[in-house]
Design an enzyme around this catalytic site. Structure first.
Site, PDB file in Angstrom:
ATOM      1  N   ARG A  72       0.851  -1.248   0.227  1.00  0.00           N
ATOM      2  CA  ARG A  72       0.004  -0.090   0.056  1.00  0.00           C
ATOM      3  C   ARG A  72       0.779   1.367   0.016  1.00  0.00           C
ATOM      4  O   ARG A  72       0.387   2.187  -0.252  1.00  0.00           O
ATOM      5  CB  ARG A  72      -1.039  -0.097   1.217  1.00  0.00           C
ATOM      6  CG  ARG A  72      -2.176  -0.917   0.826  1.00  0.00           C
ATOM      7  CD  ARG A  72      -2.985  -1.284   2.175  1.00  0.00           C
ATOM      8  NE  ARG A  72      -2.694  -2.490   2.691  1.00  0.00           N
ATOM      9  CZ  ARG A  72      -3.023  -2.966   3.848  1.00  0.00           C
ATOM     10  NH1 ARG A  72      -3.556  -1.975   4.823  1.00  0.00           N
ATOM     11  NH2 ARG A  72      -2.551  -4.124   4.569  1.00  0.00           N
ATOM     12  N   GLU A 109       3.142  -9.678  13.918  1.00  0.00           N
ATOM     13  CA  GLU A 109       2.665 -10.168  15.039  1.00  0.00           C
ATOM     14  C   GLU A 109       2.958 -11.766  15.217  1.00  0.00           C
ATOM     15  O   GLU A 109       3.277 -12.207  16.250  1.00  0.00           O
ATOM     16  CB  GLU A 109       1.149  -9.841  15.126  1.00  0.00           C
ATOM     17  CG  GLU A 109       0.830  -9.516  16.353  1.00  0.00           C
ATOM     18  CD  GLU A 109      -0.944  -9.043  15.996  1.00  0.00           C
ATOM     19  OE1 GLU A 109      -1.415  -8.597  15.085  1.00  0.00           O
ATOM     20  OE2 GLU A 109      -1.625  -9.131  17.298  1.00  0.00           O
TER      21      GLU A 109
HETATM   22  O1  LIG Z   1       3.539  -1.319  11.604  1.00  0.00           O
HETATM   23  P1  LIG Z   1       3.326  -2.674  11.331  1.00  0.00           P
HETATM   24  O2  LIG Z   1       2.975  -3.682  12.558  1.00  0.00           O
HETATM   25  O3  LIG Z   1       4.667  -3.598  10.766  1.00  0.00           O
HETATM   26  O4  LIG Z   1       2.286  -2.899  10.274  1.00  0.00           O
HETATM   27  C1  LIG Z   1       1.987  -2.036   9.149  1.00  0.00           C
HETATM   28  C2  LIG Z   1       1.959  -2.887   7.946  1.00  0.00           C
HETATM   29  O5  LIG Z   1       0.762  -3.622   7.690  1.00  0.00           O
HETATM   30  C3  LIG Z   1       0.535  -3.598   6.667  1.00  0.00           C
HETATM   31  O6  LIG Z   1       0.889  -4.234   5.423  1.00  0.00           O
HETATM   32  P2  LIG Z   1       0.856  -5.723   5.392  1.00  0.00           P
HETATM   33  O7  LIG Z   1       1.874  -6.481   6.315  1.00  0.00           O
HETATM   34  O8  LIG Z   1      -0.588  -6.220   5.697  1.00  0.00           O
HETATM   35  O9  LIG Z   1       1.451  -6.406   3.998  1.00  0.00           O
HETATM   36  P3  LIG Z   1       0.495  -5.927   2.602  1.00  0.00           P
HETATM   37  O10 LIG Z   1      -0.052  -4.627   2.376  1.00  0.00           O
HETATM   38  O11 LIG Z   1       1.404  -6.582   1.698  1.00  0.00           O
HETATM   39  O12 LIG Z   1      -0.757  -6.768   2.764  1.00  0.00           O
HETATM   40  C4  LIG Z   1       0.502  -2.000   6.305  1.00  0.00           C
HETATM   41  O13 LIG Z   1       0.132  -1.877   4.896  1.00  0.00           O
HETATM   42  C5  LIG Z   1       1.982  -1.854   6.884  1.00  0.00           C
HETATM   43  O14 LIG Z   1       2.846  -2.170   5.540  1.00  0.00           O
HETATM   44  N1  LIG Z   2      -5.583  -2.574  11.373  1.00  0.00           N
HETATM   45  C1  LIG Z   2      -4.756  -2.703  10.300  1.00  0.00           C
HETATM   46  N2  LIG Z   2      -5.473  -2.056   8.942  1.00  0.00           N
HETATM   47  C2  LIG Z   2      -5.000  -2.101   8.149  1.00  0.00           C
HETATM   48  N3  LIG Z   2      -3.676  -2.558   7.633  1.00  0.00           N
HETATM   49  C3  LIG Z   2      -2.969  -2.911   8.882  1.00  0.00           C
HETATM   50  N4  LIG Z   2      -1.508  -3.592   9.130  1.00  0.00           N
HETATM   51  C4  LIG Z   2      -1.526  -3.742  10.342  1.00  0.00           C
HETATM   52  N5  LIG Z   2      -2.664  -3.495  11.159  1.00  0.00           N
HETATM   53  C5  LIG Z   2      -3.410  -3.152  10.157  1.00  0.00           C
END
Ligand SMILES: O=P(O)(O)OC[C@H]1O[C@H](OP(=O)(O)OP(=O)(O)O)[C@H](O)[C@@H]1O
Ligand SMILES: Nc1ncnc2[nH]cnc12
Length: 191
Positions: A72, A109
């Protein structure tokens, strides 16, 4: 720090951005209140406000690299890069980049993940920001910082659209400033 504590107090753009975020309970798994920014992208004004705030903040900081985190961070980073006259560099999940890469593992996590950066995309000494949609634990952005430092970049700041309240008192991530636009959208205020 949050934008409203840093010069944008009362700025109506922050409220527009906040209201354009959708929250989806129990996605992708039970207990997670998923912050869905696809609705923000559907709202031209809120999307433009988001990019404009970042561009205004970074345009005079001599930044030559905007690094976006998969997936994202890719939605906001390129527009910000174009707006400030910088290059956009994708930090990708493993085995997506075809060339030689720097790799950085990080903790989630549950379990671990990894980000990669093309060797040669960044020259030592370049000034960079890292951008993503959301910061929760900060593990992902911290991996991004370490990755850019492997390439010799100077990380000036991390920029996020949404920051969980736990990061509110936290102005840095492994020593680098953190700039966040809004808190997560609350369920009872949603579509
Ligand atoms: O601060 P943190 O605890 O590290 O979490 C934040 C990250 O989690 C989500 O990505 P995700 O890992 O879900 O990956 P994705 O966007 O590829 O689905 C979000 O877009 C951040 O990159
Ligand atoms: N609550 C949340 N919504 C979207 N992206 C996330 N990545 C980690 N926590 C999230």
């Amino acid at each position: 720090m949050f934008a409203e504590e840093n010069g944008l107090k009362g700025d109506p753009r922050l409220q527009r951005i906040y209201q354009a975020i959708n929250v989806v309970p129990h996605f992708p798994k039970n207990g997670i209140m998923f912050q869905d920014i696809t609705t923000l992208l559907l709202d031209h004004n809120a999307f433009k406000d988001t990019v404009d705030i970042f561009v205004d903040r970074y345009r005079d900081m001599h930044i030559s690299v905007v690094a976006g985190i998969e997936a994202r961070g890719f939605l906001f980073g390129p527009s910000v890069a174009l707006g400030i006259g910088a290059k956009f560099v994708p930090l990708r999940k493993p085995h997506k980049l075809p060339g030689e890469v720097f790799s950085e593992k990080y903790s989630l996590e549950y379990g671990t993940d990894c980000l990669e950066l093309h060797v040669g995309a960044i020259q030592p000494g370049e000034r960079a920001i890292v951008i993503d949609d959301l910061v929760a634990t900060g593990g992902t952005l911290s991996a991004g910082i370490r990755l850019l430092e492997c390439a010799g970049a100077e990380v000036v700041e991390c920029a996020c659209v949404i920051g969980v309240p736990e990061v509110k008192g936290r102005c840095t991530l492994i020593g680098k400033p953190l700039y966040v636009l809004v808190e997560p959208r609350q369920l009872d205020q949603c579509f």
